[in-house]
Design a protein around this motif. Structure first.
Motif, PDB file in Angstrom:
ATOM      1  N   ARG A  31      15.910   0.472 -16.507  1.00 17.51           N
ATOM      2  CA  ARG A  31      16.191   1.711 -14.332  1.00 17.51           C
ATOM      3  C   ARG A  31      14.505   1.231 -13.813  1.00 17.51           C
ATOM      4  N   PHE A  32      12.998   1.020 -14.440  1.00 21.25           N
ATOM      5  CA  PHE A  32      12.152   0.774 -13.953  1.00 21.25           C
ATOM      6  C   PHE A  32      11.688  -1.056 -13.458  1.00 21.25           C
ATOM      7  N   GLY A  33      12.932  -1.512 -14.267  1.00 20.28           N
ATOM      8  CA  GLY A  33      12.394  -3.207 -14.226  1.00 20.28           C
ATOM      9  C   GLY A  33      13.629  -3.053 -13.282  1.00 20.28           C
ATOM     10  N   ASN A  34      14.356  -3.038 -13.191  1.00 16.75           N
ATOM     11  CA  ASN A  34      15.720  -3.117 -11.735  1.00 16.75           C
ATOM     12  C   ASN A  34      14.857  -2.931 -10.615  1.00 16.75           C
ATOM     13  N   ALA A  35      14.028  -1.450 -10.884  1.00 19.38           N
ATOM     14  CA  ALA A  35      13.315  -0.952  -9.146  1.00 19.38           C
ATOM     15  C   ALA A  35      12.143  -1.500  -8.224  1.00 19.38           C
ATOM     16  N   ALA A  36      11.404  -2.244  -9.623  1.00 18.03           N
ATOM     17  CA  ALA A  36      10.472  -3.444  -9.137  1.00 18.03           C
ATOM     18  C   ALA A  36      10.924  -4.500  -9.069  1.00 18.03           C
ATOM     19  N   PHE A  37      12.474  -4.932  -9.138  1.00 14.08           N
ATOM     20  CA  PHE A  37      12.952  -6.194  -8.933  1.00 14.08           C
ATOM     21  C   PHE A  37      13.242  -6.501  -7.433  1.00 14.08           C
ATOM     22  N   TRP A  38      14.461  -5.055  -6.785  1.00 12.28           N
ATOM     23  CA  TRP A  38      14.741  -4.801  -5.871  1.00 12.28           C
ATOM     24  C   TRP A  38      13.684  -4.942  -4.339  1.00 12.28           C
ATOM     25  N   GLY A  39      12.771  -4.261  -5.267  1.00 10.23           N
ATOM     26  CA  GLY A  39      11.576  -3.598  -4.430  1.00 10.23           C
ATOM     27  C   GLY A  39      10.066  -4.692  -3.911  1.00 10.23           C
ATOM     28  N   LEU A  40      10.551  -5.478  -4.704  1.00 14.92           N
ATOM     29  CA  LEU A  40       9.794  -7.000  -4.565  1.00 14.92           C
ATOM     30  C   LEU A  40      10.840  -7.553  -3.539  1.00 14.92           C
ATOM     31  N   LEU A  41      11.860  -7.761  -3.905  1.00 17.17           N
ATOM     32  CA  LEU A  41      13.041  -8.503  -3.276  1.00 17.17           C
ATOM     33  C   LEU A  41      12.847  -7.345  -1.600  1.00 17.17           C
ATOM     34  N   ALA A  42      12.369  -7.187  -1.055  1.00 15.49           N
ATOM     35  CA  ALA A  42      12.014  -5.638  -0.064  1.00 15.49           C
ATOM     36  C   ALA A  42      11.125  -6.105   0.507  1.00 15.49           C
ATOM     37  N   ILE A  43      10.150  -5.955  -0.100  1.00 12.82           N
ATOM     38  CA  ILE A  43       8.930  -6.186   0.387  1.00 12.82           C
ATOM     39  C   ILE A  43       8.396  -7.988   0.912  1.00 12.82           C
ATOM     40  N   SER A  44       9.196  -8.512   0.294  1.00  9.13           N
ATOM     41  CA  SER A  44      10.065 -10.234   1.229  1.00  9.13           C
ATOM     42  C   SER A  44      10.095  -9.954   2.593  1.00  9.13           C
ATOM     43  N   PHE A  45      10.979  -9.540   2.382  1.00 10.56           N
ATOM     44  CA  PHE A  45      11.970  -9.553   3.899  1.00 10.56           C
ATOM     45  C   PHE A  45      11.440  -8.438   4.237  1.00 10.56           C
ATOM     46  N   TRP A  46      10.251  -7.482   4.235  1.00 11.21           N
ATOM     47  CA  TRP A  46       9.856  -7.544   5.392  1.00 11.21           C
ATOM     48  C   TRP A  46       8.583  -7.720   5.863  1.00 11.21           C
ATOM     49  N   PHE A  47       7.577  -7.957   5.425  1.00  7.81           N
ATOM     50  CA  PHE A  47       6.325  -8.678   4.751  1.00  7.81           C
ATOM     51  C   PHE A  47       5.722  -9.802   5.238  1.00  7.81           C
ATOM     52  N   GLY A  48       6.770 -10.802   4.406  1.00  9.42           N
ATOM     53  CA  GLY A  48       7.163 -12.093   3.487  1.00  9.42           C
ATOM     54  C   GLY A  48       6.176 -12.796   4.905  1.00  9.42           C
ATOM     55  N   ASP A  49       6.552 -12.636   6.198  1.00 12.64           N
ATOM     56  CA  ASP A  49       5.787 -13.648   7.247  1.00 12.64           C
ATOM     57  C   ASP A  49       3.984 -13.152   7.168  1.00 12.64           C
ATOM     58  N   ILE A  50       3.469 -11.924   6.711  1.00 12.98           N
ATOM     59  CA  ILE A  50       2.184 -11.361   6.622  1.00 12.98           C
ATOM     60  C   ILE A  50       1.879 -11.865   5.058  1.00 12.98           C
ATOM     61  N   LEU A  51       2.580 -11.458   4.046  1.00 14.10           N
ATOM     62  CA  LEU A  51       2.196 -12.333   2.829  1.00 14.10           C
ATOM     63  C   LEU A  51       1.307 -13.507   2.692  1.00 14.10           C
ATOM     64  N   GLY A  52       2.020 -14.665   3.503  1.00 16.72           N
ATOM     65  CA  GLY A  52       1.818 -16.023   3.531  1.00 16.72           C
ATOM     66  C   GLY A  52       2.289 -17.004   2.272  1.00 16.72           C
ATOM     67  N   ASP A  53       2.218 -18.244   2.174  1.00 14.05           N
ATOM     68  CA  ASP A  53       2.950 -19.047   1.368  1.00 14.05           C
ATOM     69  C   ASP A  53       1.952 -18.678  -0.082  1.00 14.05           C
ATOM     70  N   PHE A  54       0.423 -18.408  -0.404  1.00 10.56           N
ATOM     71  CA  PHE A  54       0.342 -17.940  -1.786  1.00 10.56           C
ATOM     72  C   PHE A  54       0.927 -16.665  -2.060  1.00 10.56           C
ATOM     73  N   GLY A  55       0.572 -15.626  -0.729  1.00  7.10           N
ATOM     74  CA  GLY A  55       1.303 -14.109  -1.632  1.00  7.10           C
ATOM     75  C   GLY A  55       2.741 -14.222  -1.734  1.00  7.10           C
ATOM     76  N   ASN A  56       3.944 -14.767  -1.166  1.00  9.46           N
ATOM     77  CA  ASN A  56       5.038 -14.964  -1.545  1.00  9.46           C
ATOM     78  C   ASN A  56       4.917 -16.019  -2.313  1.00  9.46           C
ATOM     79  N   GLY A  57       4.340 -16.996  -3.664  1.00 11.73           N
ATOM     80  CA  GLY A  57       4.458 -17.170  -4.463  1.00 11.73           C
ATOM     81  C   GLY A  57       4.255 -16.442  -5.464  1.00 11.73           C
ATOM     82  N   ILE A  58       3.389 -15.840  -5.109  1.00 10.61           N
ATOM     83  CA  ILE A  58       3.089 -15.077  -5.865  1.00 10.61           C
ATOM     84  C   ILE A  58       3.936 -13.642  -6.135  1.00 10.61           C
ATOM     85  N   LEU A  59       4.609 -13.031  -5.089  1.00  5.23           N
ATOM     86  CA  LEU A  59       5.783 -12.553  -5.661  1.00  5.23           C
ATOM     87  C   LEU A  59       7.552 -12.940  -6.487  1.00  5.23           C
ATOM     88  N   VAL A  60       7.111 -14.150  -5.578  1.00  3.64           N
ATOM     89  CA  VAL A  60       8.525 -15.072  -6.578  1.00  3.64           C
ATOM     90  C   VAL A  60       8.194 -15.049  -8.233  1.00  3.64           C
TER      91      VAL A  60
END
Length: 318
Positions: A31-60
């Motif tokens: 369950r914690f793997g699922n929570a982390a996966f969908w949580g990271l996707l939520a972060i990408s949709f909410w803050f993707g423009d703030i994270l920048g290319d490097f931050g989004n690359g780390i997230l991917v």
């Protein structure tokens, strides 16, 4: 003004809810793997423009690490019992599909009202994103209709959505990943290189040959990369935009839309599109691993011929 940013916020909220409910699902050993996966996707949709290319690359890379180390699992939690769902299905029959029609109907009717009534002058919706915004509005309206009509448990939408998404797993983000890969290829100049090679072999003014190379290029690149979303930026940069649109004066809407359809013909014929062609064969326990592809190939070839004809006629002669 409502723009695409708010659609991203809405989608991020859905992923965030799935993350929270996944973490609470004790029936899922991962369950914690699922929570982390969908949580990271939520972060990408909410803050993707703030994270920048490097931050989004780390997230991917983090998403790939979670999926690659098999940290995603499936729980057995359900919002209603199977007997209740079966009884509802027998009682309502095909009427259950009506809420699904609310989504495109809202987007279609809303777009017409926005463009042909004084609503446009109110500046409530960004004109560049009106269809996507109304698509999101349609989802909310359909959800409201379901709650009023069927009266499910309060969190049924989140729970059942999470159950569905867990059954699909990481493959649900594959189209977006491949589209990003296509953009990387285009940024690396692959499209420009192919365009130079195509310009060398296509005689000036030979529209039919350019259309053929464009459509076949979409098919071949899709078969190699597994998804038309990945092939489109490359072939659009190589032939679609510089030759068919700028040089030959083709209709940009037709060339873009039908070019994508030509690419989907390649999707039907490649094992690289694993989520469409290989996974179903495994789920159905077919003796022939490529049985799905063999069955789809004749249809794909006929569709490809039709797409070439449409590109040539509607793109340049209507």
């Amino acid at each position: 003004m409502i723009n695409l940013h708010w659609v991203y916020v809405l989608v991020g909220a859905v992923f965030g809810a799935w993350s929270v409910f996944s973490a609470r699902d004790r029936s899922n050993p991962k369950r914690f793997g699922n929570a982390a996966f969908w949580g990271l996707l939520a972060i990408s949709f909410w803050f993707g423009d703030i994270l920048g290319d490097f931050g989004n690359g780390i997230l991917v890379l983090a998403l790939v690490a979670i999926a690659g180390t098999h940290l995603l699992g499936r729980g057995s939690g359900e919002s209603t019992r199977k007997e209740e769902r079966s009884a509802c299905s027998e009682r309502l029959g095909n009427k259950l599909f009506l809420p699904a029609l609310v989504v495109p109907f809202t987007a279609f009717l809303g777009t017409l009202l926005f463009n042909y009534t004084p609503l446009k002058a109110l500046n409530l919706i960004d004109p560049k994103s009106v269809t996507l915004v109304l698509l999101g509005v349609g989802v909310i309206v359909a959800l409201a209709v379901c709650y009023v009509w069927l009266r499910p448990p309060v969190f049924a939408a989140v729970e059942e959505g999470r159950r569905l998404i867990d059954s699909i797993g990481w493959a649900v983000v594959l189209p977006q990943m491949l589209a990003a890969l296509g953009a990387v290829f285009a940024a690396a100049g692959v499209g420009t290189t192919i365009g130079s090679m195509a310009s060398a072999v296509i005689p000036h003014g030979s529209i039919l040959l350019a259309v053929l190379l464009y459509a076949l290029g979409m098919v071949v690149f899709t078969m190699i990369m597994g998804n038309a979303f990945a092939a489109f930026p490359v072939m659009a940069a190589a032939i679609g935009v510089p030759i068919l649109i700028h040089q030959d004066g083709g209709n940009a809407a037709v060339i873009g839309a039908v070019g994508m359809l030509a690419g989907f013909c390649g999707t039907l014929m490649t094992p690289m599109a694993a989520n469409f062609n290989i996974v179903p064969a495994a789920l159905l326990e077919l003796k022939d691993q490529y049985g799905v592809i063999r069955a789809q190939a004749p249809t794909a070839i006929v569709l490809l011929i039709a797409n070439v004809v449409i590109l040539y006629v509607a793109g340049f002669h209507l």
